[in-house]
Write a protein that holds these residues in place. Structure first.
Motif, PDB file in Angstrom:
ATOM      1  N   LYS A 235      -0.264   5.905  -2.541  1.00  0.00           N
ATOM      2  CA  LYS A 235      -0.352   5.630  -3.823  1.00  0.00           C
ATOM      3  C   LYS A 235      -1.531   5.742  -4.513  1.00  0.00           C
ATOM      4  O   LYS A 235      -2.724   5.923  -3.834  1.00  0.00           O
ATOM      5  CB  LYS A 235      -0.059   4.143  -4.105  1.00  0.00           C
ATOM      6  CG  LYS A 235      -0.942   2.933  -3.591  1.00  0.00           C
ATOM      7  CD  LYS A 235      -0.684   1.596  -4.015  1.00  0.00           C
ATOM      8  CE  LYS A 235       0.597   0.998  -4.324  1.00  0.00           C
ATOM      9  NZ  LYS A 235       0.571  -0.475  -4.530  1.00  0.00           N
TER      10      LYS A 235
ATOM     11  N   THR B  85       0.897  -1.234   0.115  1.00  0.00           N
ATOM     12  CA  THR B  85      -0.037  -0.175  -0.057  1.00  0.00           C
ATOM     13  C   THR B  85       0.956   1.334  -0.091  1.00  0.00           C
ATOM     14  O   THR B  85       0.163   2.286  -0.095  1.00  0.00           O
ATOM     15  CB  THR B  85      -0.790  -0.041   1.264  1.00  0.00           C
ATOM     16  OG1 THR B  85       0.076  -0.132   2.443  1.00  0.00           O
ATOM     17  CG2 THR B  85      -1.818  -1.170   1.419  1.00  0.00           C
ATOM     18  N   TYR B  86       2.290   1.060   0.300  1.00  0.00           N
ATOM     19  CA  TYR B  86       2.964   2.104   0.493  1.00  0.00           C
ATOM     20  C   TYR B  86       2.663   3.072   1.541  1.00  0.00           C
ATOM     21  O   TYR B  86       3.032   4.298   1.781  1.00  0.00           O
ATOM     22  CB  TYR B  86       2.908   3.211  -0.805  1.00  0.00           C
ATOM     23  CG  TYR B  86       3.503   2.629  -1.842  1.00  0.00           C
ATOM     24  CD1 TYR B  86       4.491   1.309  -1.904  1.00  0.00           C
ATOM     25  CD2 TYR B  86       3.462   3.617  -3.370  1.00  0.00           C
ATOM     26  CE1 TYR B  86       4.480   0.772  -3.118  1.00  0.00           C
ATOM     27  CE2 TYR B  86       3.901   2.753  -4.555  1.00  0.00           C
ATOM     28  CZ  TYR B  86       4.577   1.587  -4.496  1.00  0.00           C
ATOM     29  OH  TYR B  86       4.867   0.932  -5.648  1.00  0.00           O
ATOM     30  N   ARG B  87       2.015   2.508   2.573  1.00  0.00           N
ATOM     31  CA  ARG B  87       1.717   3.056   3.872  1.00  0.00           C
ATOM     32  C   ARG B  87       1.960   2.298   4.908  1.00  0.00           C
ATOM     33  O   ARG B  87       1.308   1.650   5.918  1.00  0.00           O
ATOM     34  CB  ARG B  87       0.329   3.540   3.959  1.00  0.00           C
ATOM     35  CG  ARG B  87      -0.282   4.491   2.836  1.00  0.00           C
ATOM     36  CD  ARG B  87      -1.794   4.798   3.010  1.00  0.00           C
ATOM     37  NE  ARG B  87      -2.703   3.640   2.437  1.00  0.00           N
ATOM     38  CZ  ARG B  87      -3.152   3.002   2.969  1.00  0.00           C
ATOM     39  NH1 ARG B  87      -3.527   2.958   4.336  1.00  0.00           N
ATOM     40  NH2 ARG B  87      -3.928   2.112   2.359  1.00  0.00           N
ATOM     41  N   ASN B  88       3.253   1.907   5.128  1.00  0.00           N
ATOM     42  CA  ASN B  88       3.403   0.702   6.080  1.00  0.00           C
ATOM     43  C   ASN B  88       4.609   1.422   7.223  1.00  0.00           C
ATOM     44  O   ASN B  88       4.368   1.181   8.364  1.00  0.00           O
ATOM     45  CB  ASN B  88       4.554  -0.234   5.466  1.00  0.00           C
ATOM     46  CG  ASN B  88       3.606  -0.911   4.280  1.00  0.00           C
ATOM     47  OD1 ASN B  88       2.746  -1.797   4.563  1.00  0.00           O
ATOM     48  ND2 ASN B  88       3.986  -0.577   3.020  1.00  0.00           N
TER      49      ASN B  88
END
Length: 258
Positions: A68, A49-52
């Motif tokens: 993203k 998710t590019y949110r880690n």
């Protein structure tokens, strides 16, 4: 010097299973803490998710690129004038032997070929960075990922933090030891920056993608300029930036449900 650190998750020390890399799975919070501790400076969250990465736990001097969709995906930040790049937590390409959590972008993709040469995320991103004149000076992950990177950029620094025993098994070092090795490796990489040239590929480009599901190939073939042969789709691109954008769109199509 502006340095972009692209941080994926599967190659982080201590991570061996999708439960540690997938949001809402039971061990994900532990995995993202390990991922956050491995990154500093200008950081691009480059997993799923590019949110880690936990923003509040980064070094206060770092700038974090997250979320993203975004131009250049895993390497967002190259456009901001990066002069060197580092890959942390990277993994080997789909089908690699002796590699932990090996895949290429998504499970729905079996292989990506650029001008006939097979590449995983390591190769694709190294070539994308090279098209901007940016050398990748360091890569870290399991031993198979580091070997994959060294075949492209033999002068660059590698920091293997585990040895794959199978897709979901590894012999790995303590995360604290991995962090120390990364610090030393990053320092060495910056000292030898001038001897690590960008890796480039002749243009124009021919991109071929082998897909797991025929339905994804059906959808991809609807895009202008994309041809299909069985489960393989192909297209031509003038630049790596254009190729990367098309690849991101095709990956998104593979995640479309009937």
């Amino acid at each position: 010097m502006k340095v972009l650190i692209s941080v994926d998750m599967e190659g982080i020390a201590g991570i061996v299973h999708p439960a540690e890399t997938t949001p809402e799975r039971y061990d994900y919070e532990r995995g993202r803490r390990l991922m956050t501790a491995a990154a500093e400076v200008l950081v691009a969250d480059a997993h799923g998710t590019y949110r880690n990465i936990l923003p509040e736990d980064l070094d206060r001097r770092a700038r974090l690129i997250r979320g993203k969709p975004r131009e250049l995906g895993m390497l967002a930040g190259l456009q901001a004038g990066a002069q060197a790049a580092m890959f942390v937590g990277y993994h080997a390409r789909a089908g690699a032997r002796g590699a932990v959590l090996a895949h290429t972008i998504a499970d729905a993709i079996l292989d990506v070929r650029i001008n006939g040469a097979s590449h995983g995320e390591i190769g694709i991103n190294t070539l994308l960075a090279g098209s901007y004149g940016v050398p990748v000076v360091l890569a870290s992950g399991d031993a198979a990922a580091c070997e994959e990177f060294s075949a492209l950029a033999p002068q660059a620094v590698t920091v293997p933090v585990k040895r794959g025993l199978g897709q979901h098994a590894a012999d790995g070092m303590h995360p604290g030891e991995a962090h120390e090795l990364l610090r030393r490796g990053a320092s060495q990489a910056m000292r030898s920056h001038a001897t690590s040239p960008p890796v480039s590929v002749p243009q124009p480009l021919r991109i071929e993608i082998d897909l797991h599901q025929p339905r994804a190939a059906d959808l991809a073939a609807l895009m202008p300029g994309v041809t299909r042969s069985g489960r393989t789709v192909a297209f031509d691109a003038e630049t790596m930036t254009a190729a990367y954008g098309m690849l991101q769109l095709i990956v998104a199509l593979t995640q479309n449900e009937p």
